[in-house]
Design a protein around this motif. Sequence first.
Motif, short mmCIF file in Angstrom:
data_model
loop_
_atom_site.label_atom_id
_atom_site.label_comp_id
_atom_site.label_asym_id
_atom_site.label_seq_id
_atom_site.Cartn_x
_atom_site.Cartn_y
_atom_site.Cartn_z
N LYS A 188 0.84 -1.21 0.00
CA LYS A 188 0.00 0.00 0.00
C LYS A 188 0.87 1.26 0.00
O LYS A 188 0.61 2.20 -0.74
N ASP A 189 1.90 1.27 0.85
CA ASP A 189 2.80 2.42 0.90
C ASP A 189 3.53 2.63 -0.42
O ASP A 189 3.73 3.76 -0.85
N LEU A 190 3.91 1.54 -1.07
CA LEU A 190 4.58 1.64 -2.35
C LEU A 190 3.68 2.28 -3.40
O LEU A 190 4.11 3.14 -4.16
N GLU A 191 2.41 1.90 -3.42
CA GLU A 191 1.46 2.50 -4.37
C GLU A 191 1.31 4.00 -4.12
O GLU A 191 1.30 4.79 -5.06
N GLU A 192 1.20 4.38 -2.85
CA GLU A 192 1.09 5.81 -2.52
C GLU A 192 2.36 6.55 -2.93
O GLU A 192 2.29 7.66 -3.47
N PHE A 193 3.52 5.94 -2.67
CA PHE A 193 4.78 6.55 -3.05
C PHE A 193 4.86 6.75 -4.56
O PHE A 193 5.30 7.80 -5.04
N GLN A 194 4.42 5.75 -5.33
CA GLN A 194 4.45 5.87 -6.78
C GLN A 194 3.55 7.01 -7.27
O GLN A 194 3.93 7.74 -8.19
N GLU A 195 2.40 7.16 -6.67
CA GLU A 195 1.50 8.26 -7.06
C GLU A 195 2.11 9.62 -6.73
O GLU A 195 2.05 10.55 -7.54
N ILE A 196 2.70 9.73 -5.56
CA ILE A 196 3.32 11.00 -5.16
C ILE A 196 4.50 11.31 -6.08
O ILE A 196 4.65 12.45 -6.55
N ARG A 197 5.34 10.31 -6.34
CA ARG A 197 6.49 10.51 -7.23
C ARG A 197 6.03 10.92 -8.63
O ARG A 197 6.60 11.82 -9.25
N CYS A 198 4.98 10.28 -9.12
CA CYS A 198 4.45 10.60 -10.44
C CYS A 198 3.98 12.06 -10.48
O CYS A 198 4.32 12.81 -11.41
N ASP A 199 3.22 12.47 -9.47
CA ASP A 199 2.73 13.85 -9.42
C ASP A 199 3.89 14.85 -9.33
O ASP A 199 3.85 15.90 -9.97
N LEU A 200 4.91 14.52 -8.56
CA LEU A 200 6.06 15.42 -8.44
C LEU A 200 6.81 15.53 -9.77
O LEU A 200 7.25 16.62 -10.15
N CYS A 201 6.96 14.42 -10.46
CA CYS A 201 7.62 14.44 -11.78
C CYS A 201 6.84 15.30 -12.77
O CYS A 201 7.42 16.09 -13.52
N VAL A 202 5.52 15.13 -12.78
CA VAL A 202 4.67 15.85 -13.73
C VAL A 202 4.67 17.35 -13.43
O VAL A 202 4.75 18.17 -14.34
N THR A 203 4.59 17.72 -12.17
CA THR A 203 4.43 19.13 -11.80
C THR A 203 5.75 19.87 -11.64
O THR A 203 5.74 21.07 -11.39
#
Length: 108
Positions: A79-94
């Motif tokens: 679960k933590d890995l999925e949340e981390f991936q979403e946060i990392r994705c948003d940081l990369c995009v923004t």
Amino acid sequence: KLKGNIHLFQSDLTQTPISYGIFKKKICLPSVEFSEKELSNIFIHELTHFKNKDLPIKFFSKLSTCFFWWLPFTYLISKDLEEFQEIRCDLCVTRSMSRQQKIYYLST
């Protein structure tokens, strides 16, 4: 800089955009209307998941959870890995967006 084709389709079975597939990459959109800017934000987000190789990592995380189902911390790690991936994705995009663009992206 992604190799290969990415197939796009809509489905009534999903409520949020989702990307999946390791070898045959696909993006599935819910059957609702999106503005051009919303679609742009969605595609950038989902393509970043492919670029970051989030899907193979998620696959192995889920596979590990299946093999070690009796260990409670495997569920937490997954679960933590999925949340981390979403946060990392948003940081990369923004990363290169203006404040206003970030607000609109996050509201999408």
